[in-house]
Write a protein that holds these residues in place. Structure first.
Motif, PDB file in Angstrom:
ATOM      1  N   LYS A 104      46.991  48.640 -48.366  1.00 39.38           N
ATOM      2  CA  LYS A 104      45.622  48.478 -47.872  1.00 39.38           C
ATOM      3  C   LYS A 104      45.204  49.669 -47.016  1.00 39.38           C
ATOM      4  CE  LYS A 104      41.802  46.291 -46.734  1.00 39.38           C
ATOM      5  NZ  LYS A 104      40.711  46.071 -47.646  1.00 39.38           N
ATOM      6  N   LEU A 105      46.058  50.084 -46.087  1.00 42.41           N
ATOM      7  CA  LEU A 105      45.717  51.240 -45.245  1.00 42.41           C
ATOM      8  C   LEU A 105      45.576  52.493 -46.095  1.00 42.41           C
ATOM      9  CD1 LEU A 105      45.189  52.572 -42.529  1.00 42.41           C
ATOM     10  CD2 LEU A 105      47.671  52.773 -42.226  1.00 42.41           C
ATOM     11  N   ALA A 106      46.478  52.672 -47.036  1.00 42.88           N
ATOM     12  CA  ALA A 106      46.406  53.850 -47.911  1.00 42.88           C
ATOM     13  C   ALA A 106      45.083  53.871 -48.680  1.00 42.88           C
ATOM     14  CB  ALA A 106      47.589  53.871 -48.867  1.00 42.88           C
ATOM     15  N   LEU A 107      44.663  52.725 -49.192  1.00 41.19           N
ATOM     16  CA  LEU A 107      43.384  52.650 -49.901  1.00 41.19           C
ATOM     17  C   LEU A 107      42.219  52.993 -48.976  1.00 41.19           C
ATOM     18  CD1 LEU A 107      43.882  49.454 -52.087  1.00 41.19           C
ATOM     19  CD2 LEU A 107      43.614  51.806 -52.907  1.00 41.19           C
ATOM     20  N   MET A 108      42.301  52.544 -47.729  1.00 43.89           N
ATOM     21  CA  MET A 108      41.232  52.797 -46.759  1.00 43.89           C
ATOM     22  C   MET A 108      41.041  54.285 -46.494  1.00 43.89           C
ATOM     23  SD  MET A 108      42.086  49.744 -44.026  1.00 43.89           S
ATOM     24  CE  MET A 108      40.946  50.301 -42.764  1.00 43.89           C
ATOM     25  N   ILE A 109      42.121  55.048 -46.581  1.00 50.44           N
ATOM     26  CA  ILE A 109      42.032  56.471 -46.255  1.00 50.44           C
ATOM     27  C   ILE A 109      42.176  57.375 -47.479  1.00 50.44           C
ATOM     28  CG2 ILE A 109      42.738  56.191 -43.857  1.00 50.44           C
ATOM     29  CD1 ILE A 109      45.536  56.988 -44.606  1.00 50.44           C
ATOM     30  N   GLY A 110      42.191  56.779 -48.661  1.00 53.77           N
ATOM     31  CA  GLY A 110      42.240  57.568 -49.887  1.00 53.77           C
ATOM     32  C   GLY A 110      43.561  58.284 -50.079  1.00 53.77           C
ATOM     33  N   CYS A 115      57.118  63.594 -43.428  1.00 49.56           N
ATOM     34  CA  CYS A 115      56.018  64.472 -43.843  1.00 49.56           C
ATOM     35  C   CYS A 115      55.456  65.248 -42.656  1.00 49.56           C
ATOM     36  CB  CYS A 115      54.880  63.653 -44.443  1.00 49.56           C
ATOM     37  SG  CYS A 115      55.299  62.810 -45.950  1.00 49.56           S
ATOM     38  N   ASN A 116      55.119  66.497 -42.924  1.00 53.62           N
ATOM     39  CA  ASN A 116      54.341  67.282 -41.971  1.00 53.62           C
ATOM     40  C   ASN A 116      52.878  67.042 -42.304  1.00 53.62           C
ATOM     41  OD1 ASN A 116      56.357  68.654 -40.475  1.00 53.62           O
ATOM     42  ND2 ASN A 116      56.754  69.923 -42.255  1.00 53.62           N
ATOM     43  N   LEU A 117      52.117  66.585 -41.333  1.00 47.92           N
ATOM     44  CA  LEU A 117      50.738  66.201 -41.580  1.00 47.92           C
ATOM     45  C   LEU A 117      49.753  67.199 -41.015  1.00 47.92           C
ATOM     46  CD1 LEU A 117      51.013  62.460 -40.556  1.00 47.92           C
ATOM     47  CD2 LEU A 117      51.162  63.427 -42.837  1.00 47.92           C
ATOM     48  N   SER A 118      48.611  67.274 -41.660  1.00 47.25           N
ATOM     49  CA  SER A 118      47.511  68.068 -41.116  1.00 47.25           C
ATOM     50  C   SER A 118      46.792  67.236 -40.052  1.00 47.25           C
ATOM     51  CB  SER A 118      46.529  68.449 -42.228  1.00 47.25           C
ATOM     52  OG  SER A 118      45.839  67.298 -42.688  1.00 47.25           O
ATOM     53  N   ILE A 119      46.056  67.907 -39.224  1.00 44.58           N
ATOM     54  CA  ILE A 119      45.236  67.219 -38.219  1.00 44.58           C
ATOM     55  C   ILE A 119      44.233  66.310 -38.919  1.00 44.58           C
ATOM     56  CG2 ILE A 119      43.488  67.547 -36.416  1.00 44.58           C
ATOM     57  CD1 ILE A 119      46.278  68.227 -35.471  1.00 44.58           C
ATOM     58  N   ASP A 120      43.686  66.761 -40.037  1.00 41.85           N
ATOM     59  CA  ASP A 120      42.720  65.949 -40.780  1.00 41.85           C
ATOM     60  C   ASP A 120      43.340  64.623 -41.222  1.00 41.85           C
ATOM     61  OD1 ASP A 120      40.755  67.879 -40.517  1.00 41.85           O
ATOM     62  OD2 ASP A 120      41.141  68.766 -42.480  1.00 41.85           O
ATOM     63  N   THR A 121      44.552  64.669 -41.747  1.00 40.11           N
ATOM     64  CA  THR A 121      45.224  63.450 -42.188  1.00 40.11           C
ATOM     65  C   THR A 121      45.502  62.532 -41.005  1.00 40.11           C
ATOM     66  OG1 THR A 121      46.208  64.589 -44.077  1.00 40.11           O
ATOM     67  CG2 THR A 121      47.250  62.528 -43.378  1.00 40.11           C
ATOM     68  N   MET A 122      45.982  63.099 -39.907  1.00 42.77           N
ATOM     69  CA  MET A 122      46.230  62.289 -38.711  1.00 42.77           C
ATOM     70  C   MET A 122      44.933  61.643 -38.228  1.00 42.77           C
ATOM     71  SD  MET A 122      48.981  64.395 -36.461  1.00 42.77           S
ATOM     72  CE  MET A 122      48.994  66.057 -37.097  1.00 42.77           C
ATOM     73  N   SER A 123      43.860  62.382 -38.276  1.00 42.83           N
ATOM     74  CA  SER A 123      42.572  61.874 -37.833  1.00 42.83           C
ATOM     75  C   SER A 123      42.084  60.738 -38.735  1.00 42.83           C
ATOM     76  CB  SER A 123      41.556  63.012 -37.814  1.00 42.83           C
ATOM     77  OG  SER A 123      40.306  62.554 -37.377  1.00 42.83           O
ATOM     78  N   ARG A 124      42.254  60.875 -40.036  1.00 37.50           N
ATOM     79  CA  ARG A 124      41.856  59.811 -40.969  1.00 37.50           C
ATOM     80  C   ARG A 124      42.650  58.534 -40.716  1.00 37.50           C
ATOM     81  NH1 ARG A 124      42.929  62.985 -45.973  1.00 37.50           N
ATOM     82  NH2 ARG A 124      43.681  60.993 -46.763  1.00 37.50           N
ATOM     83  N   ILE A 125      43.938  58.687 -40.465  1.00 36.89           N
ATOM     84  CA  ILE A 125      44.789  57.524 -40.182  1.00 36.89           C
ATOM     85  C   ILE A 125      44.329  56.851 -38.889  1.00 36.89           C
ATOM     86  CG2 ILE A 125      47.116  56.790 -39.545  1.00 36.89           C
ATOM     87  CD1 ILE A 125      48.144  59.018 -41.471  1.00 36.89           C
ATOM     88  N   ALA A 126      44.143  57.644 -37.841  1.00 40.90           N
ATOM     89  CA  ALA A 126      43.710  57.093 -36.552  1.00 40.90           C
ATOM     90  C   ALA A 126      42.371  56.383 -36.686  1.00 40.90           C
ATOM     91  CB  ALA A 126      43.632  58.203 -35.507  1.00 40.90           C
ATOM     92  N   SER A 127      41.460  56.991 -37.398  1.00 36.93           N
ATOM     93  CA  SER A 127      40.141  56.393 -37.579  1.00 36.93           C
ATOM     94  C   SER A 127      40.234  55.060 -38.319  1.00 36.93           C
ATOM     95  CB  SER A 127      39.240  57.363 -38.351  1.00 36.93           C
ATOM     96  OG  SER A 127      37.973  56.808 -38.550  1.00 36.93           O
ATOM     97  N   ALA A 128      41.022  55.003 -39.377  1.00 45.60           N
ATOM     98  CA  ALA A 128      41.183  53.759 -40.141  1.00 45.60           C
ATOM     99  C   ALA A 128      41.824  52.665 -39.295  1.00 45.60           C
ATOM    100  CB  ALA A 128      42.010  54.017 -41.392  1.00 45.60           C
ATOM    101  N   GLU A 185      42.537  56.056 -30.980  1.00 43.62           N
ATOM    102  CA  GLU A 185      42.432  57.483 -30.700  1.00 43.62           C
ATOM    103  C   GLU A 185      43.679  58.165 -31.275  1.00 43.62           C
ATOM    104  OE1 GLU A 185      39.960  59.171 -29.118  1.00 43.62           O
ATOM    105  OE2 GLU A 185      38.813  57.315 -29.002  1.00 43.62           O
ATOM    106  N   ILE A 186      43.531  59.344 -31.782  1.00 42.82           N
ATOM    107  CA  ILE A 186      44.654  60.048 -32.381  1.00 42.82           C
ATOM    108  C   ILE A 186      45.816  60.194 -31.395  1.00 42.82           C
ATOM    109  CG2 ILE A 186      43.868  62.400 -31.881  1.00 42.82           C
ATOM    110  CD1 ILE A 186      44.807  63.145 -34.734  1.00 42.82           C
ATOM    111  N   ARG A 187      45.506  60.364 -30.127  1.00 45.42           N
ATOM    112  CA  ARG A 187      46.562  60.541 -29.124  1.00 45.42           C
ATOM    113  C   ARG A 187      47.428  59.288 -28.962  1.00 45.42           C
ATOM    114  NH1 ARG A 187      43.996  58.606 -24.017  1.00 45.42           N
ATOM    115  NH2 ARG A 187      41.853  58.269 -24.642  1.00 45.42           N
ATOM    116  N   GLU A 188      46.875  58.119 -29.336  1.00 39.42           N
ATOM    117  CA  GLU A 188      47.636  56.878 -29.243  1.00 39.42           C
ATOM    118  C   GLU A 188      48.751  56.808 -30.280  1.00 39.42           C
ATOM    119  OE1 GLU A 188      45.286  53.229 -28.679  1.00 39.42           O
ATOM    120  OE2 GLU A 188      43.562  54.575 -28.515  1.00 39.42           O
ATOM    121  N   LEU A 189      48.719  57.699 -31.258  1.00 36.59           N
ATOM    122  CA  LEU A 189      49.734  57.706 -32.305  1.00 36.59           C
ATOM    123  C   LEU A 189      50.918  58.613 -31.952  1.00 36.59           C
ATOM    124  CD1 LEU A 189      47.434  57.706 -35.446  1.00 36.59           C
ATOM    125  CD2 LEU A 189      48.613  55.760 -34.394  1.00 36.59           C
ATOM    126  N   PHE A 190      50.868  59.209 -30.760  1.00 31.65           N
ATOM    127  CA  PHE A 190      51.968  60.097 -30.352  1.00 31.65           C
ATOM    128  C   PHE A 190      52.749  59.541 -29.201  1.00 31.65           C
ATOM    129  CE2 PHE A 190      49.347  63.035 -32.707  1.00 31.65           C
ATOM    130  CZ  PHE A 190      50.295  63.743 -33.393  1.00 31.65           C
TER     131      PHE A 190
END
Length: 69
Positions: free
Chosen positions: A27-33, A47-60, A64-69
């Motif tokens: 479900k989460l994967a579908l939400m973020i494409g 995986c090494n992630l881009s900031i864009d990918t981290m941001s999409r995950i946080a948004s979904a 806040e992105i910082r909460e994932l660290f």
């Protein structure tokens, strides 16, 4: 800086936030494409992630992105 530990910590937090919201990986994967197997690799810290990918995950996850660290 230990990037492996950072990836593991990020992946663990993604999993925790996802499970708190009762979302499956699929479900989460579908939400973020994203493919759900790739999301599984992210949660496992493989995986090494881009900031864009981290941001999409946080948004979904509506965090806040910082909460994932």
């Amino acid at each position: 800086m230990d990037t492996r530990k950072d990836r593991l910590r990020f992946g663990q937090r993604v999993r925790e936030c996802r499970e708190e919201q009762s979302l499956s990986q699929r479900k989460l994967a579908l939400m973020i494409g994203m493919d759900n197997t790739y999301l599984g690799r992210i949660e496992a810290g493989r995986c090494n992630l881009s900031i864009d990918t981290m941001s999409r995950i946080a948004s979904a996850l509506d965090v806040e992105i910082r909460e994932l660290f």
